[in-house]
Design a protein around this motif. Structure first.
Motif, PDB file in Angstrom:
ATOM      1  N   GLY A 216       3.610  10.641  -4.431  1.00 23.12           N
ATOM      2  CA  GLY A 216       3.062  11.672  -3.557  1.00 23.12           C
ATOM      3  C   GLY A 216       3.689  13.029  -3.700  1.00 23.12           C
ATOM      4  O   GLY A 216       3.728  13.813  -2.739  1.00 23.12           O
ATOM      5  N   ALA A 217       4.195  13.354  -4.901  1.00 21.33           N
ATOM      6  CA  ALA A 217       4.819  14.658  -5.133  1.00 21.33           C
ATOM      7  C   ALA A 217       4.254  15.255  -6.414  1.00 21.33           C
ATOM      8  O   ALA A 217       3.459  14.637  -7.118  1.00 21.33           O
ATOM      9  CB  ALA A 217       6.333  14.506  -5.251  1.00 21.33           C
ATOM     10  N   SER A 218       4.655  16.473  -6.700  1.00 19.04           N
ATOM     11  CA  SER A 218       4.301  17.114  -7.965  1.00 19.04           C
ATOM     12  C   SER A 218       5.406  18.112  -8.285  1.00 19.04           C
ATOM     13  O   SER A 218       6.405  18.187  -7.568  1.00 19.04           O
ATOM     14  CB  SER A 218       2.949  17.826  -7.872  1.00 19.04           C
ATOM     15  N   LEU A 219       5.195  18.878  -9.358  1.00 16.68           N
ATOM     16  CA  LEU A 219       6.113  19.972  -9.641  1.00 16.68           C
ATOM     17  C   LEU A 219       5.494  21.307  -9.254  1.00 16.68           C
ATOM     18  O   LEU A 219       5.855  22.355  -9.764  1.00 16.68           O
ATOM     19  CB  LEU A 219       6.547  19.948 -11.114  1.00 16.68           C
ATOM     20  N   GLY A 220       4.536  21.233  -8.317  1.00 11.92           N
ATOM     21  CA  GLY A 220       4.005  22.423  -7.661  1.00 11.92           C
ATOM     22  C   GLY A 220       3.112  23.292  -8.514  1.00 11.92           C
ATOM     23  O   GLY A 220       2.570  22.869  -9.533  1.00 11.92           O
ATOM     24  N   GLY A 221       2.957  24.523  -8.072  1.00 10.46           N
ATOM     25  CA  GLY A 221       2.336  25.560  -8.867  1.00 10.46           C
ATOM     26  C   GLY A 221       0.849  25.505  -9.089  1.00 10.46           C
ATOM     27  O   GLY A 221       0.059  25.339  -8.166  1.00 10.46           O
ATOM     28  N   ILE A 222       0.471  25.648 -10.356  1.00 11.17           N
ATOM     29  CA  ILE A 222      -0.909  25.887 -10.734  1.00 11.17           C
ATOM     30  C   ILE A 222      -1.824  24.727 -10.349  1.00 11.17           C
ATOM     31  O   ILE A 222      -2.986  24.924  -9.997  1.00 11.17           O
ATOM     32  CB  ILE A 222      -1.002  26.172 -12.243  1.00 11.17           C
ATOM     33  N   GLY A 223      -1.310  23.501 -10.400  1.00 14.03           N
ATOM     34  CA  GLY A 223      -2.133  22.360 -10.001  1.00 14.03           C
ATOM     35  C   GLY A 223      -2.605  22.476  -8.564  1.00 14.03           C
ATOM     36  O   GLY A 223      -3.747  22.121  -8.246  1.00 14.03           O
TER      37      GLY A 223
ATOM     38  N   VAL B 204       0.821  -1.214   0.000  1.00 14.64           N
ATOM     39  CA  VAL B 204       0.000   0.000   0.000  1.00 14.64           C
ATOM     40  C   VAL B 204       0.850   1.258   0.000  1.00 14.64           C
ATOM     41  O   VAL B 204       0.540   2.222  -0.685  1.00 14.64           O
ATOM     42  CB  VAL B 204      -0.958   0.005   1.223  1.00 14.64           C
ATOM     43  N   HIS B 205       1.950   1.265   0.753  1.00 16.58           N
ATOM     44  CA  HIS B 205       2.769   2.475   0.882  1.00 16.58           C
ATOM     45  C   HIS B 205       4.179   2.234   0.360  1.00 16.58           C
ATOM     46  O   HIS B 205       4.756   1.171   0.581  1.00 16.58           O
ATOM     47  CB  HIS B 205       2.832   2.925   2.345  1.00 16.58           C
ATOM     48  N   HIS B 206       4.740   3.251  -0.286  1.00 15.94           N
ATOM     49  CA  HIS B 206       6.123   3.179  -0.726  1.00 15.94           C
ATOM     50  C   HIS B 206       7.060   3.377   0.461  1.00 15.94           C
ATOM     51  O   HIS B 206       6.762   4.130   1.386  1.00 15.94           O
ATOM     52  CB  HIS B 206       6.411   4.264  -1.759  1.00 15.94           C
ATOM     53  N   SER B 207       8.219   2.736   0.387  1.00 15.88           N
ATOM     54  CA  SER B 207       9.263   2.972   1.379  1.00 15.88           C
ATOM     55  C   SER B 207       9.956   4.299   1.072  1.00 15.88           C
ATOM     56  O   SER B 207       9.767   4.886   0.003  1.00 15.88           O
ATOM     57  CB  SER B 207      10.281   1.836   1.350  1.00 15.88           C
ATOM     58  N   PHE B 208      10.798   4.744   2.009  1.00 14.76           N
ATOM     59  CA  PHE B 208      11.559   5.975   1.801  1.00 14.76           C
ATOM     60  C   PHE B 208      12.433   5.851   0.550  1.00 14.76           C
ATOM     61  O   PHE B 208      12.513   6.784  -0.262  1.00 14.76           O
ATOM     62  CB  PHE B 208      12.422   6.271   3.027  1.00 14.76           C
ATOM     63  N   LEU B 209      13.114   4.710   0.384  1.00 14.21           N
ATOM     64  CA  LEU B 209      13.982   4.531  -0.774  1.00 14.21           C
ATOM     65  C   LEU B 209      13.187   4.496  -2.073  1.00 14.21           C
ATOM     66  O   LEU B 209      13.632   5.020  -3.105  1.00 14.21           O
ATOM     67  CB  LEU B 209      14.809   3.255  -0.622  1.00 14.21           C
ATOM     68  N   GLU B 210      12.013   3.883  -2.046  1.00 10.41           N
ATOM     69  CA  GLU B 210      11.165   3.865  -3.237  1.00 10.41           C
ATOM     70  C   GLU B 210      10.725   5.274  -3.608  1.00 10.41           C
ATOM     71  O   GLU B 210      10.731   5.657  -4.783  1.00 10.41           O
ATOM     72  CB  GLU B 210       9.953   2.962  -3.008  1.00 10.41           C
TER      73      GLU B 210
ATOM     74  N   ALA C  90      -0.755   2.730  -4.385  1.00 11.09           N
ATOM     75  CA  ALA C  90       0.347   2.994  -3.474  1.00 11.09           C
ATOM     76  C   ALA C  90       0.612   4.480  -3.378  1.00 11.09           C
ATOM     77  O   ALA C  90       0.421   5.219  -4.325  1.00 11.09           O
ATOM     78  CB  ALA C  90       1.613   2.266  -3.939  1.00 11.09           C
ATOM     79  N   ALA C  91       1.057   4.930  -2.220  1.00 16.23           N
ATOM     80  CA  ALA C  91       1.315   6.346  -2.005  1.00 16.23           C
ATOM     81  C   ALA C  91       2.629   6.546  -1.271  1.00 16.23           C
ATOM     82  O   ALA C  91       3.151   5.650  -0.667  1.00 16.23           O
ATOM     83  CB  ALA C  91       0.181   6.980  -1.234  1.00 16.23           C
TER      84      ALA C  91
END
Length: 200
Positions: free
Chosen positions: A129-136, A5-11, A199-200
């Motif tokens: 669980g990331a993005s490139l920020g901004g307008i989204g 369900v969840h990614h590890s830190f390394l993933e 997965a997140a």
């Protein structure tokens, strides 16, 4: 054993590193050809063309005001990952032209490559669980506050960006750029399915 369900830190680290690196490579293709794109990266590209400032510092600076909204809408974990992705992409976009050059690159092929590579980069970031920020982030915030669909906000922003781009680039260049942006969006639309990838 890997948590299903969840990614590890390394993933998460490799996913964010991959996404930021591929996004920087895609921007190298885009700016080499003098093309434009949408969203926050597109705004940074236009500012870079208009001022002569480097894309990396401009992209990093433009994203700074959006982190507070990201924290309120998505939480500290999302903001930390997005800050890491934006910082790494900004740095790599300054280094990439020293590492990669193009003797021949057809603009249409380049736009298609930009779209496919950017799409894969964003998919990697979204899935970790990331993005490139901004307008989204702004689009999601406005949707929460007003009910105005996030997709429409992003579409209106991109339409404005491409209209402004016509003051800096000729019509064929902007049309080819639109093809690249279309491929980015199609790649995400076809492949980013929360019901298939949890997965997140």
């Amino acid at each position: 054993m890997t948590d299903p369900v969840h990614h590890s830190f390394l993933e998460d680290a490799q996913g964010i590193a991959y996404g930021a690196c591929m996004a920087a490579f895609a921007i190298t293709i885009l700016t080499h050809l003098g093309l434009v794109t949408g969203q926050t990266a597109g705004l940074a590209v236009l500012v870079s063309y208009a001022t002569g400032w480097g894309f990396g510092p401009v992209f990093f600076a433009i994203n700074l005001p959006f982190y507070w909204l990201g924290f309120r809408r998505m939480g500290a974990r999302f903001v930390a990952k997005t800050l890491a992705a934006v910082t790494l992409m900004s740095a790599l976009s300054m280094l990439m032209p020293r590492w990669v050059s193009f003797a021949t690159l057809d603009p249409i092929v380049g736009a298609l490559l930009f779209g496919a590579i950017s799409g894969s980069a964003l998919l990697a970031l979204f899935r970790h669980g990331a993005s490139l920020g901004g307008i989204g982030i702004v689009a999601l915030y406005l949707q929460d506050r007003t009910g105005f669909r996030a997709g429409w906000t992003q579409l209106l922003f991109d339409a404005t960006l491409f209209a402004v781009a016509l003051t800096l680039r000729d019509v064929p260049t902007v049309a080819i750029s639109a093809l690249g942006a279309l491929i980015v969006n199609l790649t995400i639309a076809v492949n980013h399915r929360r019901d298939r990838y949890v997965a997140a």
